[in-house]
Design an enzyme around this catalytic site. Structure first.
Site, short mmCIF file in Angstrom:
data_model
loop_
_atom_site.label_atom_id
_atom_site.label_comp_id
_atom_site.label_asym_id
_atom_site.label_seq_id
_atom_site.Cartn_x
_atom_site.Cartn_y
_atom_site.Cartn_z
N LYS A 116 39.37 -3.34 35.63
CA LYS A 116 40.56 -4.17 35.47
C LYS A 116 41.81 -3.52 36.06
CE LYS A 116 39.21 -7.11 31.59
NZ LYS A 116 37.79 -6.85 31.68
N GLU A 200 48.78 -4.40 28.64
CA GLU A 200 49.64 -5.29 29.41
C GLU A 200 50.36 -6.25 28.46
OE1 GLU A 200 46.99 -7.23 32.09
OE2 GLU A 200 46.34 -8.72 30.62
N GLU A 275 40.22 -15.44 37.50
CA GLU A 275 40.79 -15.95 36.26
C GLU A 275 42.29 -15.67 36.18
OE1 GLU A 275 38.53 -14.77 32.87
OE2 GLU A 275 36.63 -15.46 33.72
N GLU A 288 41.67 -11.40 35.90
CA GLU A 288 40.53 -10.62 36.37
C GLU A 288 39.69 -11.48 37.30
OE1 GLU A 288 37.79 -9.52 33.29
OE2 GLU A 288 37.85 -11.50 32.36
N ASN A 290 35.66 -12.29 38.04
CA ASN A 290 34.25 -12.12 37.70
C ASN A 290 33.44 -12.38 38.96
OD1 ASN A 290 33.91 -11.64 34.70
ND2 ASN A 290 35.29 -13.40 34.68
N PHE A 348 32.18 -17.61 11.42
CA PHE A 348 31.45 -17.57 12.68
C PHE A 348 30.53 -16.36 12.78
CE2 PHE A 348 35.27 -20.02 13.40
CZ PHE A 348 34.80 -21.14 14.05
#
Length: 661
Positions: A116, A200, A275, A288, A290, A348
């Site tokens: 990254k 960031e 993205e 980023e 992918n 979840f």
């Protein structure tokens, strides 16, 4: 074109690649661990090779085993899917050194975009807008706090090698920065064997929008529109759609051109994704890239008509793109929901076990189901708990959402917990339907967790009508089987008391084949359905509106599920209902003095000792499940009486970890 390829993956993505390869006349080789010996991708492939124990680190992540399988079967190329080895440059180098073709980009692009920090530096040089932050590696928690304060809260702490939501934490103050740094570092070390973390600025009211790119080995790169991926939980995408309801054409073009510029800067050649984070004013910032196929690629395929897996295969074989940017058009709308083996009513938490019933909705021009399981298959603790990707298409966004709601209601899964009720509730949410969303949507709309969908008057009436009709059909069928009629009125008119959500309704019905008239109080409702006893889902129209309602049998009624709502429904004769009111209520056991393990998992650490006083919110233990660390905190003040688990223990759901005095 290749004659045979090996798929270095499992589950739904392996099945997805096999489908396109089969369409292109390419033979396929599957690899599998002990846990996947009976998996669907193994059954679908032309050949299958066993590669080791269940743990991915001993099977799917061992490059040498993958290469041995390719050589033994005569495969010419390897498709990595996503996850596992798909973004490991050393694996690509090993594939190429073995004289095989990697169906994806070259090692340089993977290396450059996989980190990254490096990727942001390259993006900036390519003229791509990036988020303000501190790109150097943070050496310890103290430095993380210092830099976070300098950037200005809120900040995002991210693992440099991260992905899939792992190794990411948002911090709003010094304490959260310190704790978030340590958690992100630990999670990154566990998941990626790389504990580097950077910081960031966290963009408030952010949307997550990504651009699909295609690049060949001849320098041609195009973008295929965008995907809106803002509905996320713990930084993992839940719902995706294409196009975005937020972008205008000018922003779409600007984002697409920056994505292409970045792809060209690293000589990208395959199907990848750039993205972006987009703020409320449509300012966008690179997040980023992918370099592999994305989980959510089907929505792009449906609105562009482009088979991305086919393009990957053709690009890997050296073919030029046969389309230009001007050839790309977006037609209609597509929505994807990720169906997971997790319990939304229990925070979840992952669910494992056997799929005792598995009936997905029928596929059609408007419904697509990408899955890697079948009825009787097992959801293992060793891998990602995804069951399927449910994708629907429509001419408009409203049509695509309506098709999604219908398909979710028809999706019948039993044996494990799953998130379909939550997905149904999302699709019915007015804010989602209006396209008003950010990456904070779930946290904002469900701050206390998901407690079930909203029970509307329409849903309640549909459940009452359905319970009345199916009960009447079953009683009539039982009477015919017995060869006698227990009550003279039964075939003509049946009267019941239907109780739902603590409200009782007097109903009557006159069943006539597939059509019936149900009376609720003084209201008459027309029902049409070909439902038969034993069908797990009632499908039919109620006053002309289609409904799909899942059915589970209880002792004196049913549990009905639709539109994210699951409720017990009692169906009794008037006399039985009168007597039922006299029955005492069963009192649930008191577990308030116990810390129970909320999921199957491994105890990472225990943070307290016997006799210690704890305060509400204090960390008590850390349990790892599906490679995600879960911090268990005290719900109230108390004193630790006994500790029943230790680091390294494997626990089942509801195992007692700590008892309080």
């Amino acid at each position: 074109m290749f004659n045979k390829i090996l798929i270095a993956n499992r589950g739904e993505i392996a099945c997805r690649v096999i489908k396109t390869a089969r369409k292109m006349g390419i033979k396929t080789v599957a690899v599998y661990s002990d846990a996947d010996a009976d998996a669907l991708h193994v059954e679908m492939a032309d050949e299958a090779v066993h590669i080791g124990p269940p743990a991915a680190a001993e099977s799917y992540l061992i490059a040498d085993k993958i290469l041995e399988a390719a050589k033994a079967t005569g495969a010419e190329a390897i498709h990595p899917g996503y996850g596992f080895l798909s973004e490991r440059a050393s694996f690509v180098e090993a594939v190429q050194a073995a004289g095989l073709t990697f169906i994806g980009p070259d090692p340089y692009a993977i290396t450059a975009m996989g980190d990254k920090i490096t990727s942001k530096e390259l993006a900036a040089k390519a003229g791509v807008t990036t988020v303000p932050g501190h790109m150097d590696i943070i050496k310890d928690a103290d430095e993380a706090v210092k830099i976070s304060a300098q950037i200005g809260y809120p900040v995002m702490l991210k693992a440099s090698a991260g992905g899939g939501g792992k190794g990411m934490r948002i911090a709003w103050n010094d304490e959260e920065a310190r704790e978030g740094y340590l958690s992100a570092q630990n999670e990154a070390r566990s998941s990626f064997a790389d504990d580097r973390v950077f910081i960031e600025k966290f963009i408030e009211e952010p949307r997550h929008i990504e651009i699909q790119v295609l690049g060949d080995k001849h320098g041609n790169v195009i973008y295929l529109g965008e995907r809106e991926c803002s509905i996320q939980r713990r930084h993992q995408k839940v719902v995706e759609e294409a196009p975005s309801p937020f972008l205008d054409e000018a922003t779409r073009k600007a984002m697409g051109e920056e994505a292409v510029a970045l792809a060209k800067a690293v000589d990208y050649c395959s199907a990848g994704t750039v993205e972006f984070i987009v703020d409320k004013n449509r300012n966008f910032y690179f997040l980023e890239m992918n370099t592999r196929l994305q989980v959510e690629h089907p929505v792009t395929e449906l609105v562009t008509g482009v088979d991305l897996v086919e393009q990957m295969l053709r690009i890997a074989d050296g073919e030029k793109l046969t389309m230009s940017q001007d050839d790309v058009t977006l037609t209609g709308w597509a929505v994807e929901n990720r169906v997971y083996a997790e319990d939304p009513l229990r925070g979840f938490l992952p669910s494992i076990g056997r799929l005792s019933r598995y009936i997905p909705p029928a596929e059609s021009e408007t419904v697509r189901v990408d899955t890697g399981v079948y009825e009787g298959a097992e959801i293992s603790m060793f891998y990602d708990p995804m069951i399927a990707k449910l994708v629907t298409y429509g001419a408009t966004r409203d049509e695509a959402i309506a098709a999604q709601r219908r398909a979710l209601d028809e999706y019948y899964i039993r044996g494990i917990a799953h998130n379909i009720p939550f997905l149904s509730a999302l699709m019915a949410h007015p804010r989602f339907q209006a396209g008003d969303m950010t990456t904070n949507f779930i946290a904002e709309e469900y701050p206390d967790g998901f407690e079930g969908g909203s029970l509307t008057d329409t849903t309640k009436e549909a459940m009452v009508v359905t319970a009345t009709m199916i009960n009447a059909i079953e009683v009539s069928r039982a009477s015919q089987i017995e060869g006698q009629i227990s009550e003279p009125e039964a075939p003509q008119l049946m009267r019941w008391v239907v109780t739902i959500d603590n409200e009782a309704f007097d109903t009557s019905i006159i069943p006539v084949g597939d059509h019936a008239e149900v009376v609720i109080g003084s209201k008459s409702v027309e029902v049409e359905s070909d439902w038969m006893p034993g069908d797990p889902v009632f499908k039919g129209t109620i006053d002309g509106t289609y409904h799909a309602i899942e059915i589970d049998y209880d002792a004196i009624g049913y549990t009905l599920t639709t539109d994210g709502v699951s409720l017990p429904v009692r169906v009794q004769t008037p006399r039985a209902a009168e007597l039922y009111k006299l029955m005492p209520e069963k009192i649930a056991p008191d577990t308030s003095k116990l810390l129970l393990c909320p999921m199957p998992g491994l105890v990472v650490s225990i943070a307290v000792e016997e006799g210690a006083e704890v305060k509400a919110g204090q960390p008590l233990a850390v349990v790892e499940a599906m490679k995600m660390e879960n911090i268990l905190r005290a719900e109230r003040d108390g004193v630790v009486q006994s500790i029943n688990a230790a680091a390294g223990d494997s626990l089942a759901v509801d195992d007692v970890i700590i008892e309080f005095a």
